[in-house]
Design a protein around this motif. Structure first.
Motif, PDB file in Angstrom:
ATOM      1  N   GLN A   5     122.899  -9.389  20.342  1.00 25.08           N
ATOM      2  CA  GLN A   5     123.844  -8.500  19.663  1.00 25.08           C
ATOM      3  C   GLN A   5     123.125  -7.273  19.098  1.00 25.08           C
ATOM      4  OE1 GLN A   5     126.415 -10.706  17.167  1.00 25.08           O
ATOM      5  NE2 GLN A   5     127.998  -9.141  17.197  1.00 25.08           N
ATOM      6  N   GLU A   6     121.921  -7.460  18.571  1.00 28.20           N
ATOM      7  CA  GLU A   6     121.147  -6.333  18.048  1.00 28.20           C
ATOM      8  C   GLU A   6     120.752  -5.380  19.180  1.00 28.20           C
ATOM      9  OE1 GLU A   6     118.903  -8.357  14.215  1.00 28.20           O
ATOM     10  OE2 GLU A   6     118.053  -8.626  16.221  1.00 28.20           O
ATOM     11  N   VAL A   7     120.379  -5.935  20.309  1.00 33.32           N
ATOM     12  CA  VAL A   7     120.028  -5.107  21.464  1.00 33.32           C
ATOM     13  C   VAL A   7     121.256  -4.316  21.912  1.00 33.32           C
ATOM     14  CG1 VAL A   7     119.303  -5.166  23.893  1.00 33.32           C
ATOM     15  CG2 VAL A   7     118.179  -6.640  22.221  1.00 33.32           C
ATOM     16  N   TYR A   8     122.410  -4.972  21.923  1.00 36.29           N
ATOM     17  CA  TYR A   8     123.647  -4.310  22.324  1.00 36.29           C
ATOM     18  C   TYR A   8     123.961  -3.140  21.389  1.00 36.29           C
ATOM     19  CZ  TYR A   8     128.589  -3.524  23.234  1.00 36.29           C
ATOM     20  OH  TYR A   8     129.795  -2.935  23.524  1.00 36.29           O
ATOM     21  N   LYS A   9     123.841  -3.367  20.090  1.00 38.56           N
ATOM     22  CA  LYS A   9     124.112  -2.301  19.114  1.00 38.56           C
ATOM     23  C   LYS A   9     123.161  -1.122  19.307  1.00 38.56           C
ATOM     24  CE  LYS A   9     126.083  -5.158  15.458  1.00 38.56           C
ATOM     25  NZ  LYS A   9     125.904  -5.731  14.115  1.00 38.56           N
ATOM     26  N   GLU A  10     121.897  -1.422  19.564  1.00 39.00           N
ATOM     27  CA  GLU A  10     120.905  -0.368  19.795  1.00 39.00           C
ATOM     28  C   GLU A  10     121.254   0.411  21.070  1.00 39.00           C
ATOM     29  OE1 GLU A  10     117.669   0.383  18.398  1.00 39.00           O
ATOM     30  OE2 GLU A  10     118.112  -0.831  16.624  1.00 39.00           O
ATOM     31  N   ALA A  11     121.662  -0.308  22.115  1.00 35.54           N
ATOM     32  CA  ALA A  11     121.977   0.335  23.386  1.00 35.54           C
ATOM     33  C   ALA A  11     123.210   1.222  23.260  1.00 35.54           C
ATOM     34  CB  ALA A  11     122.192  -0.714  24.469  1.00 35.54           C
ATOM     35  N   ILE A  12     124.217   0.758  22.546  1.00 35.33           N
ATOM     36  CA  ILE A  12     125.452   1.524  22.373  1.00 35.33           C
ATOM     37  C   ILE A  12     125.178   2.813  21.588  1.00 35.33           C
ATOM     38  CG2 ILE A  12     127.735   1.483  21.260  1.00 35.33           C
ATOM     39  CD1 ILE A  12     127.589  -0.040  23.863  1.00 35.33           C
ATOM     40  N   ALA A  13     124.187   2.793  20.705  1.00 33.85           N
ATOM     41  CA  ALA A  13     123.858   3.963  19.896  1.00 33.85           C
ATOM     42  C   ALA A  13     123.154   5.052  20.708  1.00 33.85           C
ATOM     43  CB  ALA A  13     122.991   3.541  18.719  1.00 33.85           C
ATOM     44  N   LEU A  14     122.658   4.703  21.894  1.00 35.65           N
ATOM     45  CA  LEU A  14     121.966   5.684  22.733  1.00 35.65           C
ATOM     46  C   LEU A  14     122.944   6.699  23.323  1.00 35.65           C
ATOM     47  CD1 LEU A  14     119.628   3.296  24.776  1.00 35.65           C
ATOM     48  CD2 LEU A  14     118.930   4.852  22.949  1.00 35.65           C
ATOM     49  N   PRO A  15     122.450   7.902  23.614  1.00 34.17           N
ATOM     50  CA  PRO A  15     123.300   8.886  24.299  1.00 34.17           C
ATOM     51  C   PRO A  15     123.684   8.365  25.692  1.00 34.17           C
ATOM     52  CG  PRO A  15     121.272   9.911  23.485  1.00 34.17           C
ATOM     53  CD  PRO A  15     121.154   8.440  23.268  1.00 34.17           C
ATOM     54  N   PRO A  16     124.802   8.834  26.231  1.00 30.31           N
ATOM     55  CA  PRO A  16     125.285   8.321  27.520  1.00 30.31           C
ATOM     56  C   PRO A  16     124.247   8.381  28.645  1.00 30.31           C
ATOM     57  CG  PRO A  16     126.948   9.709  26.505  1.00 30.31           C
ATOM     58  CD  PRO A  16     125.731   9.797  25.646  1.00 30.31           C
ATOM     59  N   LYS A  17     123.490   9.457  28.729  1.00 29.87           N
ATOM     60  CA  LYS A  17     122.506   9.586  29.802  1.00 29.87           C
ATOM     61  C   LYS A  17     121.438   8.492  29.700  1.00 29.87           C
ATOM     62  CE  LYS A  17     119.567  12.970  32.071  1.00 29.87           C
ATOM     63  NZ  LYS A  17     119.070  14.341  32.075  1.00 29.87           N
ATOM     64  N   GLU A  18     120.970   8.229  28.498  1.00 31.59           N
ATOM     65  CA  GLU A  18     119.951   7.194  28.290  1.00 31.59           C
ATOM     66  C   GLU A  18     120.524   5.802  28.547  1.00 31.59           C
ATOM     67  OE1 GLU A  18     117.619   7.503  24.713  1.00 31.59           O
ATOM     68  OE2 GLU A  18     117.642   9.689  24.826  1.00 31.59           O
ATOM     69  N   ARG A  19     121.792   5.597  28.195  1.00 34.13           N
ATOM     70  CA  ARG A  19     122.430   4.304  28.467  1.00 34.13           C
ATOM     71  C   ARG A  19     122.541   4.071  29.968  1.00 34.13           C
ATOM     72  NH1 ARG A  19     127.909   4.085  25.388  1.00 34.13           N
ATOM     73  NH2 ARG A  19     127.573   6.298  25.235  1.00 34.13           N
ATOM     74  N   ALA A  20     122.862   5.148  30.715  1.00 37.72           N
ATOM     75  CA  ALA A  20     122.972   5.026  32.167  1.00 37.72           C
ATOM     76  C   ALA A  20     121.614   4.663  32.763  1.00 37.72           C
ATOM     77  CB  ALA A  20     123.494   6.321  32.769  1.00 37.72           C
ATOM     78  N   GLU A  21     120.539   5.295  32.290  1.00 35.95           N
ATOM     79  CA  GLU A  21     119.197   4.978  32.772  1.00 35.95           C
ATOM     80  C   GLU A  21     118.833   3.528  32.436  1.00 35.95           C
ATOM     81  OE1 GLU A  21     116.410   7.845  31.245  1.00 35.95           O
ATOM     82  OE2 GLU A  21     117.521   9.523  32.117  1.00 35.95           O
ATOM     83  N   LEU A  22     119.172   3.110  31.218  1.00 38.62           N
ATOM     84  CA  LEU A  22     118.895   1.740  30.806  1.00 38.62           C
ATOM     85  C   LEU A  22     119.655   0.748  31.685  1.00 38.62           C
ATOM     86  CD1 LEU A  22     117.627  -0.272  28.820  1.00 38.62           C
ATOM     87  CD2 LEU A  22     119.600   0.089  27.328  1.00 38.62           C
ATOM     88  N   LEU A  23     120.895   1.079  31.984  1.00 41.60           N
ATOM     89  CA  LEU A  23     121.712   0.212  32.829  1.00 41.60           C
ATOM     90  C   LEU A  23     121.104   0.082  34.223  1.00 41.60           C
ATOM     91  CD1 LEU A  23     124.283  -1.453  33.129  1.00 41.60           C
ATOM     92  CD2 LEU A  23     125.469   0.641  33.778  1.00 41.60           C
ATOM     93  N   LYS A  24     120.623   1.194  34.790  1.00 45.07           N
ATOM     94  CA  LYS A  24     119.988   1.149  36.109  1.00 45.07           C
ATOM     95  C   LYS A  24     118.744   0.268  36.085  1.00 45.07           C
ATOM     96  CE  LYS A  24     121.428   5.642  37.875  1.00 45.07           C
ATOM     97  NZ  LYS A  24     120.967   6.991  38.255  1.00 45.07           N
ATOM     98  N   LYS A  25     117.928   0.432  35.047  1.00 49.65           N
ATOM     99  CA  LYS A  25     116.710  -0.368  34.940  1.00 49.65           C
ATOM    100  C   LYS A  25     117.026  -1.849  34.781  1.00 49.65           C
ATOM    101  CE  LYS A  25     113.788   3.294  33.116  1.00 49.65           C
ATOM    102  NZ  LYS A  25     113.010   3.777  31.969  1.00 49.65           N
ATOM    103  N   LEU A  26     118.026  -2.161  33.989  1.00 46.68           N
ATOM    104  CA  LEU A  26     118.426  -3.555  33.811  1.00 46.68           C
ATOM    105  C   LEU A  26     118.945  -4.150  35.124  1.00 46.68           C
ATOM    106  CD1 LEU A  26     120.189  -3.406  30.320  1.00 46.68           C
ATOM    107  CD2 LEU A  26     118.084  -4.623  30.890  1.00 46.68           C
TER     108      LEU A  26
END
Length: 90
Positions: A5-26
Motif C-alpha cells: 500500500q505504501e508503494v502504491y501511494k508513492e507510485a500514485i504521487a509520481l507524475p504521469p510520465k514517471e508512472r508510465a515508465e515505472l509501469l513499463k519496468k514492472l
C-alpha cells in the motif's frame, strides 16, 4: 521494508510520465520472472549448449591444417573449385 500500500501511494504521487515508465519496468520484470518460473533450466541449458559448441569448434580449429603447408587464399580456392567443376562436368 515498504508495504504494498505504501508503494502504491508513492507510485500514485509520481507524475504521469514517471508512472508510465515505472509501469513499463514492472511489466518487463514480471514477464521475465514468469518466463523464468516456467522454464528455469532452459536458459541455463541453452548457455551450457552454447559453451559446449564453442569448445567443440575450438577443438576442431585447424584440424585440416597440413604442417609446413600454407592454406590457399580464397581466390586460389575458388579457382581450384572452378577447375574441378569444369573438369567434372566436361
Amino acid at each position: 521494508m515498504m508495504t504494498q500500500q505504501e508503494v502504491y501511494k508513492e507510485a500514485i504521487a509520481l507524475p504521469p510520465k514517471e508512472r508510465a515508465e515505472l509501469l513499463k519496468k514492472l511489466e518487463q520484470s514480471l514477464k521475465k520472472d514468469i518466463l523464468e518460473s516456467e522454464n528455469p533450466s532452459e536458459d541455463r541449458d541453452r548457455r551450457q549448449i552454447i559453451a559446449e559448441r564453442k569448445l567443440a569448434v575450438d577443438h576442431l580449429r585447424g584440424i585440416a591444417a597440413v604442417p609446413g603447408k600454407i592454406p590457399p587464399t580464397d581466390e586460389e580456392w575458388r579457382e581450384e573449385r572452378t577447375n574441378y567443376l569444369l573438369e567434372k562436368y566436361k
